[in-house]
Design a protein around this motif. Structure first.
Motif, mmCIF file in Angstrom:
data_model
loop_
_atom_site.group_PDB
_atom_site.id
_atom_site.type_symbol
_atom_site.label_atom_id
_atom_site.label_comp_id
_atom_site.label_asym_id
_atom_site.label_seq_id
_atom_site.Cartn_x
_atom_site.Cartn_y
_atom_site.Cartn_z
ATOM 1 N N ASN A 315 0.816 -1.218 0.000
ATOM 2 C CA ASN A 315 0.000 0.000 0.000
ATOM 3 C C ASN A 315 0.849 1.267 0.000
ATOM 4 O O ASN A 315 0.335 2.373 0.137
ATOM 5 C CB ASN A 315 -0.958 0.012 1.196
ATOM 6 C CG ASN A 315 -0.218 0.066 2.538
ATOM 7 O OD1 ASN A 315 1.011 0.140 2.576
ATOM 8 N ND2 ASN A 315 -0.978 0.030 3.628
ATOM 9 N N LYS A 347 -4.211 -6.958 8.936
ATOM 10 C CA LYS A 347 -5.493 -6.967 8.225
ATOM 11 C C LYS A 347 -5.694 -5.741 7.356
ATOM 12 O O LYS A 347 -6.258 -5.809 6.264
ATOM 13 C CB LYS A 347 -6.641 -7.072 9.241
ATOM 14 C CG LYS A 347 -6.738 -8.435 9.912
ATOM 15 C CD LYS A 347 -7.936 -8.490 10.849
ATOM 16 C CE LYS A 347 -8.078 -9.849 11.493
ATOM 17 N NZ LYS A 347 -9.251 -9.923 12.410
ATOM 18 N N ASP A 348 -5.234 -4.572 7.847
ATOM 19 C CA ASP A 348 -5.429 -3.340 7.077
ATOM 20 C C ASP A 348 -4.228 -3.001 6.202
ATOM 21 O O ASP A 348 -4.205 -1.960 5.539
ATOM 22 C CB ASP A 348 -5.732 -2.172 8.024
ATOM 23 C CG ASP A 348 -4.608 -1.939 9.034
ATOM 24 O OD1 ASP A 348 -3.593 -2.670 8.985
ATOM 25 O OD2 ASP A 348 -4.763 -1.036 9.868
ATOM 26 N N ASN A 350 -1.293 -2.075 7.149
ATOM 27 C CA ASN A 350 -0.422 -1.058 7.733
ATOM 28 C C ASN A 350 0.444 -1.595 8.878
ATOM 29 O O ASN A 350 1.203 -0.837 9.484
ATOM 30 C CB ASN A 350 -1.263 0.112 8.259
ATOM 31 C CG ASN A 350 -1.931 0.874 7.127
ATOM 32 O OD1 ASN A 350 -1.300 1.135 6.104
ATOM 33 N ND2 ASN A 350 -3.208 1.205 7.297
#
Length: 659
Positions: A315, A347-348, A350
């Motif tokens: 990301n 999960k995100d 980050n």
């Protein structure tokens, strides 16, 4: 024809022979008390040969010493004229089992096993007596006499005048130095003999508490070598606090040494526990299956230049190293693993980068740890309750070790066909654990238990239930545990067969091993030699007693007693199958791996009398590797003379000996 020696190895003579090979000029002779000569070592000459490195006289050195040490070592080296007598009535599956139960003093038993199991034992576990302030049941001849000890440590002068408080002797507590000396003198020769039995890659585990932990560590370092220390395991033996004034003891120590350094790992990995398996999940639906995440960084001191960089997540987030850390992989490897989705960012997306470790792609095992938690190894209380349940509600043993604890030690130290020895076997928890593990994984591990027939306290539940000795409890435990384990194995086997016929059976089910576990054991009891004294000292035979000693056997000794003494002397496995045949009306024992006496048996033995040439010819055609007869067993002197010629003609490879 050579006569069997029928005594344990003389380690002192063997050591003299080794020194003679290196320094033949140091070999001399000295007189025995009876006037005969024996070979000895001139230590003055040997000191000169080793003068460059010799530590002489009172010079300070690093060592563990105590009054009685030299005597303990001498006793370990001293041969004995004893034997093991079989007891079929107390055994289980005597003819087919590979397991042994030796009843008697373990010092004698260890000496008797030297020829047969030299270097063959893969794992030893012992739970020797702890120093609790009581006298030892093992009252060896080498223990320090009170007067000698007092002079040695300065409690009395050379005239016998007391220099310290006599009350210390009456108390016999762990503060009493003689008590430590007794314990060290008890354990030292047994460890020396045990080391000979260990395989080169073998391990020994010894349970101990703090009273003798430091001494045990030192004495095992002396026997096995400092470099062969593996670990000091802390076993969480209880989960509740003790009501003590100072410290509540929650653990016992289990000291582990190996016989020698070798290429193989000292300890095997443990199977993954249910708790460990629970760490493997698949939150991102990875097609490679279940995985758990492990740190992607390590200590900076172990890294190279290529392991210090910024990690860019999918990301776009940049992750920097913390002070004193480096990445596990080089930058190029890390980029490839991120591309292959083998690095997890939470999960995100980050989260701190972590490595995916897949269940199916890794060696499914856990490295043993020095703390053995009760959750995995159980506790003393649980062990006592389990044993109580096995004995129909009777508490036959106060402080048994848990089978779960022994199972862990067995899993990290043995494979399927290894030999396991416990020479302080107590309630036989080691035998129980070996049988259970074999039932679980299909192994063929063999156990050898050794236990002194120590009397049970007359006030104990065990004594009231009819168990007069600790050995009786140990044997009964193996019988009961073996029966239960076999029944459980048979139930699982039947369930597995039922599943095999069910097409809907999940393929992930682990099948039960199809070979039943060996739940039997041969009881062999330490006893005096089967041979009369004249066998060892024929020169003492007089004309008046000649008729009394035509038969050189002790009264009451049976042919099977003689057979096992021959097995010991010849170094033949005591658990080999034994078959019996009648040849020309004579009783013949055949000992062999195959159990088929026709196929060149390892040993043929006949202790009957009246053996003639026809009998010998038939037996020789069976071509045994070894054959033994009684000296008084031949029908005539002519048969005794001709027997070697008959075997030379019909079975030239057979080694012949006589009793």
């Amino acid at each position: 024809m050579q006569r069997l020696d029928l005594q344990t190895p003389d380690f002192t003579s063997a050591n003299i022979a080794r020194i003679a090979e290196l320094f033949p000029n140091c070999v001399t002779e000295k007189k025995n008390p009876d006037g005969t000569l024996k070979r000895a070592i001139d230590f003055d000459l040997l000191s000169q040969e080793l003068s460059h490195d010799l530590v002489e006289g009172p010079q300070e050195r690093y060592r563990l010493d105590w009054p009685g040490k030299r005597a303990a070592l001498a006793l370990a080296n001293e041969p004995i004229r004893k034997t093991l007598r079989p007891n079929r009535d107390e055994s289980v599956n005597f003819d087919t089992t590979q397991n042994l139960y030796l009843e008697g003093d373990n010092l004698d038993a260890l000496k008797l096993l030297q020829e047969t199991y030299l270097g063959q034992v893969k794992m030893m576990y012992i739970d020797p007596p702890y120093n609790t302030g009581n006298d030892f049941i093992y009252e060896d001849d080498f223990t320090a006499e009170k007067e000698a000890y007092q002079r040695g440590v300065g409690e009395k002068d050379d005239e016998g005048n007391r220099m310290m408080d006599e009350e210390r002797w009456k108390q016999n507590t762990t503060s009493n130095g003689r008590f430590h000396s007794d314990w060290l003198s008890m354990i030292y020769p047994r460890l020396k003999l045990a080391r000979n039995l260990l395989a080169d890659d073998g391990l020994i585990f010894s349970s101990i508490d703090d009273n003798e932990l430091s001494n045990l560590m030192k004495i095992m370092s002396e026997v096995f070598g400092d470099d062969n220390f593996v670990a000091n395991f802390a076993w969480e033996k209880r989960t509740n606090r003790e009501n003590r004034k100072t410290v509540s003891y929650r653990h016992d120590s289990i000291v582990c040494f190996r016989k020698a350094k070798c290429e193989a790992k000292a300890l095997y990995q443990l199977p993954l526990t249910e708790r460990a398996l629970g760490d493997y999940k698949n939150p991102d639906n990875d097609s490679r299956g279940l995985w758990k995440s492990d740190p992607a960084h390590a200590q900076a001191g172990h890294g190279t230049k290529s392991q210090f960089y910024e990690v860019i997540a999918p990301n776009g987030r940049i992750h920097h190293l913390e002070s004193g850390r480096c990445w596990v992989f080089t930058e190029s490897v890390m980029k490839q693993k991120i591309e292959d989705k083998m690095i997890y960012f939470g999960k995100d997306g980050n989260g701190v980068p972590r490595i995916k470790t897949y269940l199916e792609s890794k060696d499914r095992g856990l490295t043993p740890e020095t703390i053995l938690f009760s959750e995995d190894a159980s506790t003393n209380e649980e062990a006592k309750n389990s044993l109580k349940e096995l004995f129909d509600g009777i508490a036959v043993f106060e402080t048994p070790k848990p089978t779960q604890l022994l199972s862990i030690l067995l899993r990290v130290s043995t494979k399927a066909n290894d030999v396991v020895l416990d020479f302080f076997s107590g309630s036989s928890v080691t035998a129980h654990a070996v049988m259970q593990l074999n039932a679980d994984d299909g192994g063929k591990r063999r156990h050898i238990m050794v236990q002194l027939p120590e009397p049970c306290d007359e006030k104990s539940e065990a004594f009231k239930a009819g168990y007069k000795t600790i050995a009786e409890i140990g044997k009964e435990r193996i019988r009961r545990a073996g029966k239960k384990i076999l029944e459980e194995w048979q139930a699982k086997q039947a369930k597995e067969k039922s599943k095999e016929s069910d097409l809907l059976t999940p393929s992930s089910e682990i099948p039960v091993p199809h070979s039943p576990p060996d739940i039997g054991f041969r009881v062999l009891k330490v006893d005096s030699s089967n041979m009369a004294d004249v066998y060892y000292q024929p020169d003492e035979l007089t004309q008046d007693t000649l008729a009394l000693h035509v038969d050189n056997l002790k009264p009451g000794r049976k042919p099977e007693d003689l057979l096992f003494q021959v097995l010991l002397d010849w170094g033949v496995d005591l658990a080999l199958p034994i078959t019996e045949e009648k040849i020309k009306g004579r009783r013949v024992f055949f000992v062999d791996d195959s159990g088929e006496p026709a196929a060149h048996p390892a040993l043929a033995a006949c202790f009957d009398t009246g053996l003639d040439e026809d009998f010998v010819k038939i037996l020789a055609k069976r071509a045994p590797l070894r054959a033994v007869f009684r000296d008084a067993g031949y029908a005539s002197d002519a048969v005794k003379i001709n027997i070697e010629q008959i075997f030379k003609a019909l079975s030239p490879h057979t080694e012949l000996k006589t009793l």
